[in-house]
Write an enzyme that holds these catalytic residues in place. Structure first.
Site, PDB file in Angstrom:
ATOM      1  N   CYS A  92       0.861  -1.108   0.079  1.00 11.68           N
ATOM      2  CA  CYS A  92       0.055  -0.056  -0.003  1.00 11.68           C
ATOM      3  C   CYS A  92       0.891   1.162  -0.003  1.00 11.68           C
ATOM      4  CB  CYS A  92      -0.917   0.063   1.187  1.00 11.68           C
ATOM      5  SG  CYS A  92      -1.977   1.270   1.297  1.00 11.68           S
TER       6      CYS A  92
ATOM      7  N   ASN B  19      -9.761   3.505   2.811  1.00 14.50           N
ATOM      8  CA  ASN B  19      -8.808   4.849   2.934  1.00 14.50           C
ATOM      9  C   ASN B  19      -8.232   4.973   1.917  1.00 14.50           C
ATOM     10  OD1 ASN B  19      -6.817   2.888   3.246  1.00 14.50           O
ATOM     11  ND2 ASN B  19      -5.913   3.611   5.063  1.00 14.50           N
TER      12      ASN B  19
ATOM     13  N   HIS C 208      -3.532   7.216  -3.348  1.00 10.27           N
ATOM     14  CA  HIS C 208      -3.018   6.111  -2.402  1.00 10.27           C
ATOM     15  C   HIS C 208      -3.847   4.785  -2.941  1.00 10.27           C
ATOM     16  CE1 HIS C 208      -3.933   5.012   2.067  1.00 10.27           C
ATOM     17  NE2 HIS C 208      -2.970   4.523   1.710  1.00 10.27           N
TER      18      HIS C 208
ATOM     19  N   GLY D 102      -2.900  13.106   4.488  1.00 12.02           N
ATOM     20  CA  GLY D 102      -3.638  13.351   5.906  1.00 12.02           C
ATOM     21  C   GLY D 102      -5.145  12.862   5.635  1.00 12.02           C
TER      22      GLY D 102
ATOM     23  N   HIS E 124       3.266   7.520   8.236  1.00 11.47           N
ATOM     24  CA  HIS E 124       2.811   7.329   6.756  1.00 11.47           C
ATOM     25  C   HIS E 124       1.584   8.001   6.408  1.00 11.47           C
ATOM     26  CE1 HIS E 124      -0.288   4.861   8.519  1.00 11.47           C
ATOM     27  NE2 HIS E 124      -0.519   4.248   7.469  1.00 11.47           N
TER      28      HIS E 124
ATOM     29  N   LYS F  68     -12.833   8.788  -3.441  1.00 13.25           N
ATOM     30  CA  LYS F  68     -12.800   7.725  -2.487  1.00 13.25           C
ATOM     31  C   LYS F  68     -13.278   6.529  -3.051  1.00 13.25           C
ATOM     32  CE  LYS F  68     -11.173   9.269   1.688  1.00 13.25           C
ATOM     33  NZ  LYS F  68     -10.091   8.450   2.276  1.00 13.25           N
TER      34      LYS F  68
END
Lengths: 141, 483
Positions: free
Chosen positions: B101, B205, B237, B381, B406, B482
């Site tokens: 990840c 996330n 991400h 964040g 991280h 997301k």
């Protein structure tokens, strides 16, 4: 969720599962897992057989749940009904299961509630109590 | 196990002496501040720092970064290095299910004024073009034989298929492909589980964000990186999706039997491990590297899709929009790196579970363009506040196996978020801040609300003051996609 309660965990999903027998505990844990994953309802159409071995009941429970997660995503199979037998064979715990289920595409499906990566071994303990058996399981979500 | 006692070393560093629990081989070291400690002590993360200290062959200390929180096995934000020459082990629980990840950051030559009227359009373009969400499937379909190449070549595989340029590769940790991946150590089940998910963002996330650089702390390094206040950046991400989860599960299933086989005693079975030279460890290392390369290929594909989305909105090529990759970092991985133990340089197995490598200036493993400034460190964040770009340091190499934090780190569970956060109110708050959000489900947005995370500013203050990485700039989100 029947026989299953969600407990607090900072990053993942922690559940408390109860049952009268050890076999039923494994079935309730599986039902709980799939209630967390999806709200899909279907009737059983196909059958899969599973056989697993482990050194302890706790390891066996993780193997069982992760086998179901893996089959769900890899073969797009939604388990619906379970017959589970657990035996002790010279110290090795052996699970034999017949799972009735239906085809289900977990990808881009509005009936998916969340992704669960795996059941974990962390803090997992199967306890025998007055009502039968209980286990706290942490799923990596 | 009772409450874990912390000894203060300085304002940003605390020790858990190895005498705290019989069986700990080394001290625990926790990077934190007075402000962060109450949250850190609230759950079982510190117990997990002590559990990691039981690993055979662990050297120096079991480390926790300031974004530490309760995970399973290692705490999230945990770092540990083991010495293969002294019975050192590798633990899949020190990497996690989502192998590699990680995060990548692209710059653009756009400024806030260029996009402020187009943010909604960009959000729609990204949302429609980048597959995301629970169990999303990708456009990129690969055959079994092709997938074996992908597992060896990582991001290079994607570039060779026109999904990027070779310059992207030198801006990735390990050039986007860790060596000695072994596709033959990967189970058929993992191939099956991963095949539908190449080029997908995933859920939870994982995200894709368009950000504006709000504040620059180190002008000189920002200039070297070609970034300035007001400039637009894009952060991605994501990880190795179902492929990595299955690799981890397969390895753990094998390694729980290693406790008795190799007489290993650790309080948590999720820390199942095997001596690095053992066949079990070798299989895991080969498969874990394959999964890491799957993740690098995945982020490369996602970046390509993000570039295409911008091309559509601005009717310009991504090259003319200056959409160059700054860097790509892994934050769930185990790697073999040279570090000092008792004054002697040794090859160690460094586990980073929710921690980022942070090589300082001059490190030979850095690409030429970053040799003088150090490694860019990308720290996401939450979706309502900020993210940071930092730079690695020599001090991190000396005291934290070149590791830093991280992310922000969760303080509240997903379940708690669903109970106490109102979706409409949250969306209004984000809209007031000028943040456009797109997601497959309302549930994901609520579960990832800013209030379930620590304030990223507090986490960054610790790693900056402790010298584990230095602040370069702070980015504010403008649009968030997301999973």
């Amino acid at each position: 969720m029947k026989n299953c309660k969600i407990l607090s965990h900072t990053a993942d999903i922690r559940v408390d599962v109860n049952a009268k027998t050890i076999e039923k505990l494994f079935i309730n844990a599986a039902s709980c897992l799939f209630e967390l994953l999806t709200d899909a309802k279907d009737k059983p159409k196909t059958v899969r057989q599973v056989q697993l071995e482990a050194q302890s009941l706790e390891d066996l429970l993780v193997f069982w749940l992760n086998e179901l997660i893996s089959v769900f995503y890899s073969f797009q199979f939604l388990p619906i009904k379970y017959k589970v037998k657990i035996e002790d064979s010279e110290g090795v715990k052996v699970l034999t299961a017949e799972i009735k289920g239906a085809g289900f595409n977990p990808y881009n499906n509005k009936h998916m509630k969340q992704e669960i990566k795996a059941a974990t071994y962390h803090e997992l303990k199967i306890e025998k109590n007055k009502k039968g058996f209980a286990a706290e399981i942490i799923f990596d979500a | 196990m009772g409450e874990i006692k912390l000894e203060k070393i300085n304002d940003y560093k605390f020790r858990i002496p190895k005498e705290s629990c019989p069986g700990m081989r080394v001290d625990g070291i926790v990077y934190a501040s007075g402000k962060l400690l109450p949250d850190i002590k609230r759950d079982k993360a510190l117990n997990q720092v002590t559990n990691v200290a039981y690993l055979p062959g662990i050297v120096n200390c079991s480390l926790a970064m300031p974004d530490i929180h309760w995970g399973y096995g290692f705490p999230i934000g945990g770092v540990a290095a083991t010495d293969p020459e002294n019975g050192g082990v590798i633990s899949p629980g020190g990497v996690g299910y989502d192998i590699n990840c990680g995060v990548r950051l692209l710059k653009t030559n756009l400024e806030i004024g260029d996009i402020k009227d187009k943010i909604s359009k960009i959000a729609d373009a990204l949302y429609n073009h980048v597959p995301s969400g629970v169990g999303s499937t990708g456009e990129v379909k690969v055959s079994h034989a092709e997938e074996k190449k992908l597992l060896i070549d990582g991001a290079k595989w994607a570039v060779s298929r026109g999904l990027g340029v070779k310059e992207d590769l030198e801006s990735c940790e390990e050039n986007g492909a860790i060596l000695d991946a072994d596709p033959d150590s990967v189970s058929e089940r993992a191939y099956e589980r991963g095949k539908a998910q190449s080029g997908t963002l995933g859920s939870g996330n994982h995200f894709l964000e368009v950000q504006v650089i709000e504040e620059v702390f180190d002008q000189k390094i920002a200039e070297e990186l070609g970034i300035a206040k007001g400039q637009i950046a894009i952060m991605i991400h994501s990880g190795s999706r179902g492929f990595g989860y299955q690799v981890c599960d397969d390895s753990l299933r094998e390694m729980v039997n290693c406790f008795s086989k190799y007489a290993i005693s650790i309080p948590d079975r999720q820390l199942a491990c095997a001596p690095i030279e053992s066949p079990e460890a070798k299989r895991y290392i080969g498969a874990m590297r394959a999964a890491a390369n799957y993740a690098w290929a995945n982020r490369q594909v996602l970046m390509h899709l993000a570039r295409e989305s911008f091309e559509k909105v601005f009717s310009k090529s991504w090259q003319s929009l200056g959409m160059d990759l700054i860097y790509d970092v892994a934050h769930n991985i185990a790697k073999f790196e040279k570090h000092f133990v008792n004054g002697r340089e040794k090859m160690l197995c460094v586990h980073r579970k929710g921690a980022t490598r942070a090589f300082g200036p001059g490190n030979p493993q850095l690409p030429q363009k970053y040799k003088t400034i150090g490694q860019p460190v990308i720290i996401p964040g939450d979706m309502g506040r900020a993210s940071y770009l930092l730079i690695g340091t020599k001090k991190a190499e000396e005291e934290s196996f070149a590791s830093t934090c991280h992310g922000a780190g969760r303080v509240a569970s997903r379940h708690e978020a669903l109970k106490r956060i109102d979706f409409d109110q949250l969306m209004n708050e984000l809209k007031t801040k000028g943040i456009e959000v797109r997601a497959m489900s309302k549930k994901t947005i609520v579960e990832e609300a800013p209030s379930v995370y620590k304030n990223i500013d507090d986490v960054i203050e610790v790693v900056h003051e402790a010298g584990l990485s230095y602040k370069v700039c702070k980015m504010r989100p403008l649009c968030v996609v997301k999973g």
